[in-house]
Design a protein around this motif. Structure first.
Motif, mmCIF file in Angstrom:
data_model
loop_
_atom_site.group_PDB
_atom_site.id
_atom_site.type_symbol
_atom_site.label_atom_id
_atom_site.label_comp_id
_atom_site.label_asym_id
_atom_site.label_seq_id
_atom_site.Cartn_x
_atom_site.Cartn_y
_atom_site.Cartn_z
ATOM 1 N N ASP A 233 0.957 -1.239 0.120
ATOM 2 C CA ASP A 233 -0.012 0.043 0.228
ATOM 3 C C ASP A 233 0.953 1.206 -0.124
ATOM 4 O O ASP A 233 1.572 1.562 1.152
ATOM 5 C CB ASP A 233 -0.878 0.143 1.143
ATOM 6 N N ARG A 241 2.612 1.468 -11.945
ATOM 7 C CA ARG A 241 1.153 1.012 -12.286
ATOM 8 C C ARG A 241 1.068 0.184 -13.772
ATOM 9 O O ARG A 241 0.381 -0.814 -13.698
ATOM 10 C CB ARG A 241 0.180 2.053 -12.002
ATOM 11 N N HIS A 274 -5.378 1.147 -6.960
ATOM 12 C CA HIS A 274 -4.199 2.272 -6.919
ATOM 13 C C HIS A 274 -4.399 3.092 -8.344
ATOM 14 O O HIS A 274 -3.407 4.140 -8.418
ATOM 15 C CB HIS A 274 -2.803 1.462 -7.100
#
Length: 462
Positions: A233, A241, A274
């Motif tokens: 996290d 990403r 995310h």
């Protein structure tokens, strides 16, 4: 067969040269507990034959007469026979930890330390014990360890963190050490390292882990690393990403047997938390190629979807229909698109759903649930014509919505489908009140108040 041997006879047999006789004597001594038997069993823990040592451990555990000290038990922890080492640990765990705690924490023998500390954590799962074991494990990893011992050290850390309920914030030193060790040259080590890194939230491992999943390492190793990595996290950068999404897409598309592609779907959905709004739109633009990523991105869309997003989803759905490759991800993605379009308020999206209903009979049940969000207007006719294919929760949803529309039908096939739906629900002990209310709404008739709720009168009427 025969009389039970006396204790004196068993003690004499336990010292014979034949290891099979000594083993059998150890078993019998465990069945007849006494002080002399306990002392002899403790001495037999140092027997030269592994089967005799094993029998002595089992006899001690069976009789409950534990050794007077840890001196005879500790050498068993480093035994070449894994069963003997396991049984030695079981004996040690049943002894007062104060008698052997420091000995295993300070032992210079690697196997004695590892197996002993595992027993210590099992016998005393306190936070103080856990932190002591983690400190000692860190010191051992700084020294030279064989690959096998290193893997066992990492697994000991995992057990300790779980059993002693140690949070990542309490193990920052171990966290940094684990991050430095990844990647190693052995697959087993990398498996344990990345699991620990994920639990300890070792963000410093990300750069090297991303390089690893783009390398030529074994595919299953890279899949495991990526699955664990997404549990970190943190604020991921755009490059990080999309590196992860690209790998998940490749893994889901790989030709492999089993359920791996569906596991990847679940992992991608979790990682989608995310994604930023710009990321979601970029993924949808490439949704026909990045199906797995698009499926994860759909869950991030705000509801109701905007007109521009709805247009993008309609275009993506058309591209998927034109693509001959059909798989579970494609079906799930198209179902997600239908669900999102049901929240759009524009006529173009509603017409797109009606087109799917007309051209793809296999998807009519899903589309009917989507059209039921706006049950009046042109959608009403499609919902009525869907009654013969609906069941379960979908049927309950559509019937409930049709009750809200001030229009009735006299189509005998629609009435028949509705009655059959109610009969199935009644047979399965499911509620059918909505079906009755809709029949009353359409026919103007009502069940008499003194008649028990049942679909039989409607069946007879039809």
């Amino acid at each position: 067969y025969g009389p039970v041997p006396s204790e004196d006879f068993l003690l004499k047999l336990s010292e014979t040269e034949n290891e099979m006789v000594r083993r059998r004597a150890a078993i019998q001594l465990g069945l007849n507990p006494s002080r002399r038997a306990a002392d002899r069993l403790e001495a037999m823990l140092g027997d030269g034959d592994a089967r005799v040592r094993r029998a002595a451990c089992e006899a001690i555990l069976r009789s409950g007469q534990l050794p007077s000290g840890s001196g005879a038990v500790l050498p068993l922890l480093a035994d070449d026979d894994r069963t003997v080492a396991y049984l030695g640990r079981q004996v040690l765990q049943r002894m007062p930890t104060a008698d052997w705690r420091q000995e295993v924490l300070t032992s210079e023998d690697t196997r004695t330390a590892l197996v002993g500390m595992l027993g210590l954590v099992a016998a005393d799962p306190s936070k103080e014990t856990g932190l002591s074991v983690l400190r000692r494990s860190g010191e051992m990893m700084n020294d030279f360890l064989s690959d096998k011992d290193f893997v066992d050290t990492l697994r000991l850390c995992q057990v300790t963190l779980s059993r002693c309920k140690i949070s990542p914030a309490e193990a920052t030193s171990l966290r940094d050490q684990i991050a430095r060790e990844f990647p190693a040259g052995d697959s087993r080590m990398n498996h344990e390292l990345i699991r620990l890194a994920a639990y300890l939230q070792a963000n410093s491992v990300i750069e090297r882990a991303l390089e690893y999943i783009e390398s030529d390492a074994p595919e299953m190793d890279r899949v495991l690393v990526a699955m664990c990595l997404q549990r970190l996290d943190r604020k991921w950068t755009a490059r990080e990403r999309f590196t992860m999404l690209k790998f998940f897409e490749q893994a889901a598309a790989s030709e492999t047997e089993g359920s791996l592609p569906m596991y990847i779907v679940g992992v991608t959905r979790e990682f989608a938390r995310h994604l930023t709004e710009d990321d979601v739109q970029a993924v949808l633009d490439q949704g026909a190629k990045w199906r797995n990523a698009a499926l994860g991105a759909i869950y991030r869309l705000e509801r109701p979807v905007s007109d521009s997003t709805a247009a993008k989803l309609r275009r993506l759905d058309d591209e998927l229909v034109a693509d001959p490759k059909i798989d579970d991800v494609r079906r799930r993605l198209r179902t997600g698109i239908i669900a999102m379009l049901s929240t759009a308020g524009d006529e173009a999206s509603t017409e797109h759903l009606r087109k799917i209903w007309r051209t793809e009979p296999a998807r009519r049940a899903v589309v009917a649930m989507a059209l039921a969000q706006e049950p009046d207007g042109d959608n009403w006719d499609y919902l009525v014509r869907s009654l013969n294919i609906l069941d379960g929760a979908a049927a309950e949803e559509v019937v409930g919505q049709l009750r809200s529309v001030p229009i009735a039908t006299d189509d005998p096939m629609a009435l028949r489908s509705l009655i059959l739906m109610g009969l199935r629900a009644e047979r399965d002990d499911q509620p059918f009140e909505n079906v009755e209310r809709l029949l009353e709404h359409w026919t103007g008739m009502q069940r008499p108040e003194d008649v028990q709720p049942s679909m039989a009168p409607w069946q007879k009427w039809y």
